[in-house]
Write an enzyme that holds these catalytic residues in place. Structure first.
Site, PDB file in Angstrom:
ATOM      1  CB  SER A  48      -2.094 -25.168  -9.678  1.00 40.12           C
ATOM      2  OG  SER A  48      -1.043 -24.269  -9.855  1.00 40.12           O
ATOM      3  CG  ASP A  79       0.072 -24.160 -12.404  1.00 41.94           C
ATOM      4  OD1 ASP A  79       1.116 -24.015 -11.743  1.00 41.94           O
ATOM      5  OD2 ASP A  79      -0.685 -23.218 -12.705  1.00 41.94           O
TER       6      ASP A  79
END
Length: 439
Positions: free
Chosen positions: A157, A203
């Site tokens: 991420s 994320d």
């Protein structure tokens, strides 16, 4: 291959000195955003169905060193990429589709090179997100952004970490007080509206909410979260509980998916179609067709109505949901052996039921499972490129890392040769969430 220490004083000093030279300020005036990468031990491929997930920030990520510019101008450079990005915070930013209408975006959705450095889109996106909620910014920043050197951050991420870094820097320079919850929404606007991506909020939530030593649990349907610290991770080996753990990040060397279309969107559609079939069978055709709206007992009663592919997608969702819940219990009580077994089962279901992965990643996953002291392993991210993660007994971390590096080089010599030796298998720890230091 040794344990990560991040950010180090040497890294911070180097970045501060570089920004001081860029801006004509002293190094003491330079502030640094620390924006970590994240892993998700359990909860693979269920967030888009409103499922429950677990996440953890790690002590690797992005650093954005900056000073307020003293005027509306933003000047940014990257330690990894060429070019310099300049724009003003008093310019109105427009989302991706707006550019198509005005000739600043190519037909395939990419920003035209003459418009800005590609790596700088997230900076403009951060300004767009802040402006879209009525914020008026007067101070730009002069800054330098740097990722963890040598690490392929695919599956960790990094895009969310970039957006959050720019948000925190602009907010800090403009004396804005913004909660983590608000920044989760701002980063969603960067990804979904400005860049036109279909990401959820897992994320950025993990990056902003995580705390060192804790597992972040999140219900992606209700957006509720909680931090869970294991209660019994003590020195020694008591009642089957190991004393401590490290996290291994093993790189596959795959920079791009082996196929041009990894099938991510198709799998999401298949999950929704499975939900539609199950909801229709249970007399609830008007309910939003996501699998979190299907009760487990409904799935058990009607799963025989699913064609084979849809049945595999649904089986992954419901079994993964159960693994998340069992994993929270194991983590809370400090039973890392059980926590690891569930991570490994998650990885296996991702391969067999969700049907993601490719030969190099599967080879890497299986090498991790054979390594000494490893509790469990799985792909990190979507499972088409990037890296695999594993939880390992701290005492065996270095031995396990060496084993995996050697084994993978035998299984995939060409890909392994493309990986910097020091970045092939990294030993990491859980880390703090995103923050600004030196303010």
């Amino acid at each position: 291959m040794g344990a990560c220490s991040w950010p180090s004083e040497a890294e911070l000093k180097e970045l501060r000195d570089m920004v001081a030279e860029m801006s004509g300020r002293t190094p003491q005036e330079v502030r640094v955003v620390v924006s970590p990468y994240r892993i998700c031990p359990l909860g693979a491929h269920v967030d888009h169905q409103g499922g429950a997930v677990s996440a953890m920030a790690i002590n690797l990520g992005l650093l954005l060193a900056f000073v307020p510019s003293g005027n509306p101008e933003v000047v940014l450079r990257s330690a990894q990429f060429e070019g310099e990005l300049r724009f003003r915070v008093d310019e109105t930013q427009h989302p991706k589709n707006y550019g198509k209408e005005n000739g600043t975006v190519n037909s395939n959705g990419s920003v035209k090179p003459e418009q800005e450095c590609g790596w700088g889109r997230y900076a403009r996106g951060a300004l767009y997100a802040l402006q879209s909620k009525g914020n008026v910014l007067n101070q730009g920043i002069i800054g330098l952004i740097s990722g963890s050197m040598g690490l392929d951050s695919s599956g960790l991420s990094s895009s969310a970490a970039v957006g959050i870094a720019y948000l925190l820097a602009l907010e800090n320079a403009n004396d804005m007080s913004v909660s983590p919850t608000e920044n989760i929404e701002y980063d969603r606007l960067i990804e979904n509206e400005y860049l036109g991506l279909s990401n959820g909020i897992l994320d950025q939530s993990a990056i902003l909410l995580s705390r060192r030593g804790c597992l972040t649990f999140m219900d992606c349907k209700t957006k509720e979260h909680k931090l869970i610290r294991p209660q019994n991770l003590q020195v020694g080996y008591i009642n089957g509980v190991h004393k401590s753990y490290k996290i291994l990040l093993a790189s596959s060397g795959l920079k791009q998916a082996l196929t041009s279309n990894s099938g991510y969107n198709r799998r999401v559609a298949e999950c929704r179609e499975a939900a539609r079939v199950l909801l229709n069978a249970s007399g609830r055709p008007d309910v939003d067709p996501i699998l979190s709206n299907v009760e487990p007992h409904v799935y058990e009663v009607h799963k025989d109505k699913l064609e084979p592919v849809l049945a595999r997608r649904a089986e992954h969702y419901f079994s993964e949901t159960m693994r998340v819940m069992k994993g929270l219990e194991a983590w809370t009580s400090g039973r890392l052996d059980e926590f690891g077994r569930l991570i490994t089962a998650s990885g296996r279901s991702s391969i067999e039921n969700y049907e993601c992965g490719c030969k190099p990643l599967i080879d890497l996953y299986e090498a991790l499972l054979r390594a000494p002291g490893v509790y469990g392993a799985r792909f990190s991210g979507a499972g088409f490129r990037g890296c695999c993660l594993a939880f390992v007994d701290a005492e065996h971390a270095s031995e396990a890392a060496s084993f995996v590096k050697t084994e993978y080089s035998k299984l995939q010599p060409e890909l392994a040769s493309k990986i910097a030796p020091e970045a092939a298998v990294l030993i990491c720890e859980s880390g703090e969430g995103a923050r600004v230091i030196g303010d």
